[in-house]
Design a protein around this motif. Structure first.
Motif, PDB file in Angstrom:
ATOM      1  N   LEU A   7       1.037  -1.025  -0.106  1.00  0.00           N
ATOM      2  CA  LEU A   7       0.153  -0.284  -0.316  1.00  0.00           C
ATOM      3  C   LEU A   7       1.245   1.569   0.078  1.00  0.00           C
ATOM      4  N   VAL A  10      -0.331   4.138  -2.461  1.00  0.00           N
ATOM      5  CA  VAL A  10      -1.710   4.333  -2.161  1.00  0.00           C
ATOM      6  C   VAL A  10      -0.950   5.479  -0.569  1.00  0.00           C
ATOM      7  N   HIS A  11      -0.386   4.985   0.587  1.00  0.00           N
ATOM      8  CA  HIS A  11      -0.447   5.736   1.197  1.00  0.00           C
ATOM      9  C   HIS A  11       0.682   7.409   0.520  1.00  0.00           C
ATOM     10  N   ALA A  13       0.067   9.101  -2.204  1.00  0.00           N
ATOM     11  CA  ALA A  13      -0.904   9.567  -3.291  1.00  0.00           C
ATOM     12  C   ALA A  13      -1.784  10.265  -1.742  1.00  0.00           C
ATOM     13  N   SER A  14      -1.962   9.390  -1.203  1.00  0.00           N
ATOM     14  CA  SER A  14      -3.009  10.301  -0.371  1.00  0.00           C
ATOM     15  C   SER A  14      -2.704  11.265   0.645  1.00  0.00           C
ATOM     16  N   TYR A  30      -1.063  11.211   8.225  1.00  0.00           N
ATOM     17  CA  TYR A  30      -2.637  11.851   6.433  1.00  0.00           C
ATOM     18  C   TYR A  30      -1.784  13.058   6.854  1.00  0.00           C
ATOM     19  N   ASP A  48      -2.895   0.971   8.361  1.00  0.00           N
ATOM     20  CA  ASP A  48      -2.431  -0.286   7.247  1.00  0.00           C
ATOM     21  C   ASP A  48      -0.951  -0.867   7.843  1.00  0.00           C
ATOM     22  N   ALA A 205      -4.802  -2.589  -2.398  1.00  0.00           N
ATOM     23  CA  ALA A 205      -5.316  -0.967  -2.886  1.00  0.00           C
ATOM     24  C   ALA A 205      -6.579  -1.048  -2.589  1.00  0.00           C
ATOM     25  N   TRP A 208      -8.362  -1.110   0.112  1.00  0.00           N
ATOM     26  CA  TRP A 208      -8.292  -0.131   0.526  1.00  0.00           C
ATOM     27  C   TRP A 208      -8.927   1.571   0.290  1.00  0.00           C
ATOM     28  N   ASN A 209      -8.920   1.529  -0.994  1.00  0.00           N
ATOM     29  CA  ASN A 209     -10.108   2.389  -1.251  1.00  0.00           C
ATOM     30  C   ASN A 209     -11.269   2.273  -1.377  1.00  0.00           C
TER      31      ASN A 209
END
Lengths: 358, 128
Positions: A7, A10-11, A13-14, A30, A48, A205, A208-209
């Motif tokens: 992930l 993903v982390h 990107a956020s 975050y 995660d 992923a 998660w989304n």
């Protein structure tokens, strides 16, 4: 080389702030870690936890092997799916790791061990297997990702995102169930209800989304630490390690000395007995308690093993190893940068299920 | 994160300094510093009247994660402290440029000239 979970992208990107945690590149927050903390106490947040390692044990000899390997009694697991929290000790009674083991069926068990200790744990477990002539197979499952969804709304939001997991709705606390290729457990590290979900890494992923879309807030290791500390849960490497007895680290309740079961470390624990007590501190003054600060009590000196600011209590709290003889309710002094500030000794559980226990 | 205001001076240790009309210096920590620390929960300020030496500890800011010292950017005497920020440490996360910590009467009015300007400070941040 820093390790990454599946992930990681993903982390990033956020907008997560990433830190090194036991050799893993992990999100610490975050945005506001206090907001993430409250989200878990009041609604639903997710972590995660793929850096942690699931290890599958298989074979006829599983139960006998685990009876000897861990300090808690695997014999307590009578219902399929039931989980047990335990320490794994060395011969001197020090804690190699703390772990959860799930009873899947008589020839299958799943353990979840810590990230930073996984390699040494597996080496130890394999060495024990050899030494004891056990035929049990030990398989780390790095093909799995793990997501912990925690909070009063965690179950509902998870099940809304994944209808195929409906069978997990009635999972009693501290149980796990395999549903297709997803393992869902009602365990966690926050003091809230929720699920820990292990699933094939390639689907992490998307899962998660889907959870984000269901209103579950991504939370980092920062909030995970304040949540577990409020819940009075130990952190390996900080509250205990190979030089600390579980009896001195508040884990006496996980050590089963009843009967004749000869687990690794038993003889040492019986010889040593309990030498310190593991208690909570609430700072009476303004300031922040931190690990390694000295605690001065009428009965002698102790040390803070974990300290932080508690977002739920809005004051500083800590876990500490204190001399035997210190009583609950007693006022002690903590050395914070050369100043001695007053703290109250409490049971080492500060908040659970959204509520302050202090 | 917001850009470093060009009307302020900076230190390598992430303090900002504003020269006031009366010659006093207002001191805070930069937006980069608050961002790196995360949610602030405790701030300890020096006593008014305390004499500070450049580069020594003047205040402490603590986030949930960590404690950090705030250093005196130049030598001088503390002439005011912002007690509002002690009562609401999170205001420093919200706006590091307005949540000042303390004011100094500098021992040498020219000492502030040796501090970094906004561009030079940005280079310190980028190199970290």
């Amino acid at each position: 080389m820093t390790k990454e979970t599946v992930l990681n992208a993903v982390h990033r990107a956020s907008g997560a702030k990433m830190v090194d945690f036991g050799g893993w590149d992990m999100p610490v927050n975050y945005g506001s870690q206090i907001d993430e903390h409250h989200k878990v106490r009041r609604d639903a947040g997710m972590f995660d936890v793929s850096h942690m390692c699931a290890v599958d044990l298989a074979g006829e000899g599983c139960r006998a092997y685990l009876a000897r390997l861990i300090a808690n009694d695997i014999g307590k697991l009578k219902q399929q799916g039931k989980a047990l929290y335990s320490a794994m000790l060395n011969e001197s009674g020090g804690v190699i790791d703390d772990l959860i083991v799930y009873y899947l069926d008589d020839t299958h068990y799943r353990m979840v061990i810590n990230a930073g200790t996984a390699d040494k744990d597996l080496a130890w477990m394999n060495a024990c297997r050899e030494a004891w002539g056990s035929a049990v197979s030990i398989t780390p499952r790095r093909d799995l990702a793990m997501i912990a969804v925690q909070g009063p709304q965690a179950r509902q939001k998870t099940l809304a995102a994944f209808h195929e997991l409906a069978a997990a709705a009635e999972l009693k606390p501290f149980f796990g169930v395999q549903i297709g290729d997803v393992f869902v457990a009602s365990t966690g590290y926050t003091g809230e209800d929720g699920f820990e979900i292990a699933l094939p890494a390639e689907r992490a992923a998307a899962a998660w989304n889907a959870l984000v879309a269901a209103g579950v807030a991504p939370c980092g290791l920062g909030a995970r630490d304040t949540l577990r500390l409020e819940a009075g849960m130990n952190l390996y490497g900080q509250d205990m390690d190979e030089n600390v007895s579980p009896l001195d680290a508040g884990l006496g309740w996980t050590v089963d000395l009843a009967g004749e079961r000869d687990f690794v470390g038993r003889a040492a624990l019986l010889a040593q007995g309990q030498r310190q007590q593991f208690l909570g501190l609430v700072l009476e003054d303004r300031g922040v308690l931190r690990a390694h600060q000295k605690v001065f009590c009428a009965a002698g000196e102790g040390e803070i093993t974990s300290g932080t600011f508690s977002p739920t209590l809005e004051r500083s709290i800590a876990l500490a190893r204190l001399p035997l003889g210190v009583a609950l309710g007693e006022t002690v002094e903590v050395d914070i940068r050369g100043k001695r500030l007053a703290a109250r000794v409490v049971k080492p559980v500060f908040a659970r299920k959204g509520k302050s226990l202090i | 994160m917001s850009a470093n205001p060009s009307n302020l001076k900076y230190t390598k240790s992430h303090e900002w300094v504003r020269v006031e009309a009366d010659g006093t210096l207002t001191v805070g920590i930069t937006d980069h510093a608050q961002e790196a620390l995360g949610d602030l929960v405790f701030i300890e300020l020096p006593a008014v009247g305390k004499e500070l030496t450049a580069g020594t500890e003047a205040a402490v800011v603590e986030s949930v994660k960590a404690a950090a010292d705030v250093y005196a950017p130049v030598s001088g005497v503390v002439c005011a402290v912002n007690s509002a920020v002690v009562d609401a440490p999170e205001s420093l996360n919200a706006d590091a440029w307005s949540a000042w910590l303390f004011k100094l009467q500098p021992a040498d009015a020219a000492a502030v000239d040796a501090l970094l300007d906004a561009d030079a400070y940005q280079q310190v941040v980028d190199a970290a």
